[in-house]
Design an enzyme around this catalytic site. Structure first.
Site, PDB file in Angstrom:
ATOM      1  N   ASP A 142       0.857  -1.183   0.000  1.00 57.06           N
ATOM      2  CA  ASP A 142       0.000   0.000   0.000  1.00 57.06           C
ATOM      3  C   ASP A 142       0.896   1.237   0.000  1.00 57.06           C
ATOM      4  O   ASP A 142       1.937   1.253   0.655  1.00 57.06           O
ATOM      5  CB  ASP A 142      -0.890   0.049   1.247  1.00 57.06           C
ATOM      6  CG  ASP A 142      -1.821  -1.148   1.359  1.00 57.06           C
ATOM      7  OD1 ASP A 142      -2.327  -1.598   0.316  1.00 57.06           O
ATOM      8  OD2 ASP A 142      -2.041  -1.621   2.491  1.00 57.06           O
ATOM      9  N   ASP A 164      -1.956  -2.885  -4.492  1.00 59.31           N
ATOM     10  CA  ASP A 164      -3.057  -3.073  -3.554  1.00 59.31           C
ATOM     11  C   ASP A 164      -3.693  -1.714  -3.282  1.00 59.31           C
ATOM     12  O   ASP A 164      -4.133  -1.053  -4.196  1.00 59.31           O
ATOM     13  CB  ASP A 164      -2.546  -3.770  -2.287  1.00 59.31           C
ATOM     14  CG  ASP A 164      -3.669  -4.358  -1.448  1.00 59.31           C
ATOM     15  OD1 ASP A 164      -4.700  -4.739  -2.024  1.00 59.31           O
ATOM     16  OD2 ASP A 164      -3.525  -4.433  -0.224  1.00 59.31           O
ATOM     17  N   ASP A 168      -5.157   2.763   2.561  1.00 59.98           N
ATOM     18  CA  ASP A 168      -5.982   1.804   3.295  1.00 59.98           C
ATOM     19  C   ASP A 168      -6.000   2.158   4.777  1.00 59.98           C
ATOM     20  O   ASP A 168      -4.968   2.528   5.357  1.00 59.98           O
ATOM     21  CB  ASP A 168      -5.471   0.380   3.102  1.00 59.98           C
ATOM     22  CG  ASP A 168      -5.970  -0.246   1.800  1.00 59.98           C
ATOM     23  OD1 ASP A 168      -6.678   0.453   1.037  1.00 59.98           O
ATOM     24  OD2 ASP A 168      -5.665  -1.423   1.545  1.00 59.98           O
ATOM     25  N   ARG A 222     -13.506   0.950  -4.765  1.00 57.28           N
ATOM     26  CA  ARG A 222     -13.108   1.393  -3.419  1.00 57.28           C
ATOM     27  C   ARG A 222     -12.707   2.868  -3.404  1.00 57.28           C
ATOM     28  O   ARG A 222     -11.582   3.217  -3.049  1.00 57.28           O
ATOM     29  CB  ARG A 222     -11.974   0.536  -2.862  1.00 57.28           C
ATOM     30  CG  ARG A 222     -12.314  -0.936  -2.747  1.00 57.28           C
ATOM     31  CD  ARG A 222     -11.169  -1.717  -2.140  1.00 57.28           C
ATOM     32  NE  ARG A 222     -11.479  -3.156  -2.079  1.00 57.28           N
ATOM     33  CZ  ARG A 222     -10.635  -4.075  -1.636  1.00 57.28           C
ATOM     34  NH1 ARG A 222      -9.429  -3.719  -1.208  1.00 57.28           N
ATOM     35  NH2 ARG A 222     -10.986  -5.347  -1.608  1.00 57.28           N
TER      36      ARG A 222
END
Length: 365
Positions: A142, A164, A168, A222
């Site tokens: 990330d 990824d 996050d 997302r």
């Protein structure tokens, strides 16, 4: 001589800002959104390393030395830092990390774990896409990952095509604002909540996140996806086109998603789908989505707070109580909505790295 040099630098700074449309910034700037909310241990909200030593870093080793140091630091990323091999480094509490001189972090990520009071601004992140792992199953890198941390402000950063997450937010992290950032060609942009199996009571008290004035360009999903907590999503620009130059998912799937009882309020955003040809062929972007084995709640702004949708599917919503927002952000902090018709220009012109000029750093260099 010292005074003359500082004056010259400030004049150059102002002239550059006028020419480039850059925004004058300060280490004293305060976030809008959940990162601004005061708590007993942080009565002024998120202030980062304000008041600490100012250090300039130009290598991965120098950056890690100060992100992992105890105490307050203002860490200035000066130019491009390349991580070889690619890896993530830890960021401890009470840090401000800001970029100058087109600052980039290439092949490196920041992990904010068991920490509080962190600010990251004006940095371009790239180089975390791995050709042998397009879905991020092997490396799980990330660009920014928050775990069991609170009071974080991520502002005016650019994130380009990682494996990824770009940003996050996991392990019960809380009081976070993501503002004026640009996300480009990324698949799984921003996940809030580690898994469906987290303790629902603890998770329900955590995960308070604000996303405002961000530019999502040709991303897949997302933007964000939230479990359990509360998210306020306002004045963002979603420009959805074909994700090029990568394997894995190509067409954008959805924008904002709510799951596991999360309460999400979406207002004043501008969603632009693939275009008329794709829409007529039945291929369209879903701007908001209800997901999960336990569904979340999601409401849309009304009146002056309405969102705009072009070439999109019908947004999915689920109110907690009919006719009311999932929650009222004004109960937590003050904010002002920009008119939704102005959002594309405001956000395209203003979001991303390289847009801020820190006047209070010039005399420190």
């Amino acid at each position: 001589m010292r005074f003359s040099r500082v004056v010259s630098l400030v004049l150059l700074l102002v002239f550059t800002a006028v020419l480039t449309g850059a925004v004058k910034a300060s280490l004293n700037d305060k976030p809008v959104g959940f990162a601004s909310v005061p708590t007993a241990d942080l009565p002024e909200g998120t202030v980062g390393g304000l008041g600490g030593e100012i250090v300039f870093v130009r290598t991965a080793e120098e950056l890690e030395k100060y992100t992992t140091a105890e105490g307050k630091y203002v860490i200035v990323v000066d130019g491009t830092i390349v991580f070889e091999p690619k890896r993530e480094i830890k960021v401890l509490s009470d840090k401000t990390i800001v970029g100058i001189n087109d600052a980039k972090i290439v092949g490196g990520g920041l992990v904010i774990k068991d920490a509080q009071n962190v600010i990251i601004r004006n940095i371009h992140f790239e180089g975390f896409y791995m050709e042998d792992d397009p879905q991020g199953k092997k490396y799980d890198f990330d660009y920014i990952n928050a775990e069991n941390s609170h009071h974080i402000w991520i502002d005016h950063c650019t994130f380009v095509n990682g494996n990824d997450g770009a940003v996050d937010i996991k392990k019960y992290s809380n009081y976070i604002t993501v503002s004026w950032c640009k996300f480009v060609d990324h698949d799984k942009v921003s996940l809030v909540g580690s898994s469906d199996k987290e303790d629902p009571e603890q998770a329900g008290q955590a995960y308070k996140v604000t996303y405002h004035h961000n530019y999502f360009k040709n991303c897949i999903q997302r933007m964000p996806r939230i479990r359990f907590g509360m998210a306020h999503v306002f004045n963002n620009f979603y420009s959805m086109g074909l994700r090029t130059g990568v394997s894995g998912n190509v067409f954008p799937i959805y924008g904002v998603a709510s799951a596991m009882g999360a309460k999400v309020h979406v207002e004043g955003n501008y969603f632009m789908g693939y275009g008329a040809v794709m829409a007529e062929a039945g291929i369209a972007f879903l701007p908001t989505r209800i997901m999960g084995p336990v569904e979340g709640y999601l409401t849309l702004g009304e009146g002056d707070a309405k969102n705009k949708f072009y070439y999109c599917k019908e947004p999915e919503t689920r109110p907690v109580e009919e006719g009311k927002p999932a929650f009222d952000p004004h109960e937590y902090y003050d904010y002002t909505l920009d008119p939704v018709d102005d959002v594309p220009k405001i956000v395209v012109d203003g979001a991303g790295a390289g847009k801020l000029v820190f006047e209070d750093l010039m005399s420190s260099k």
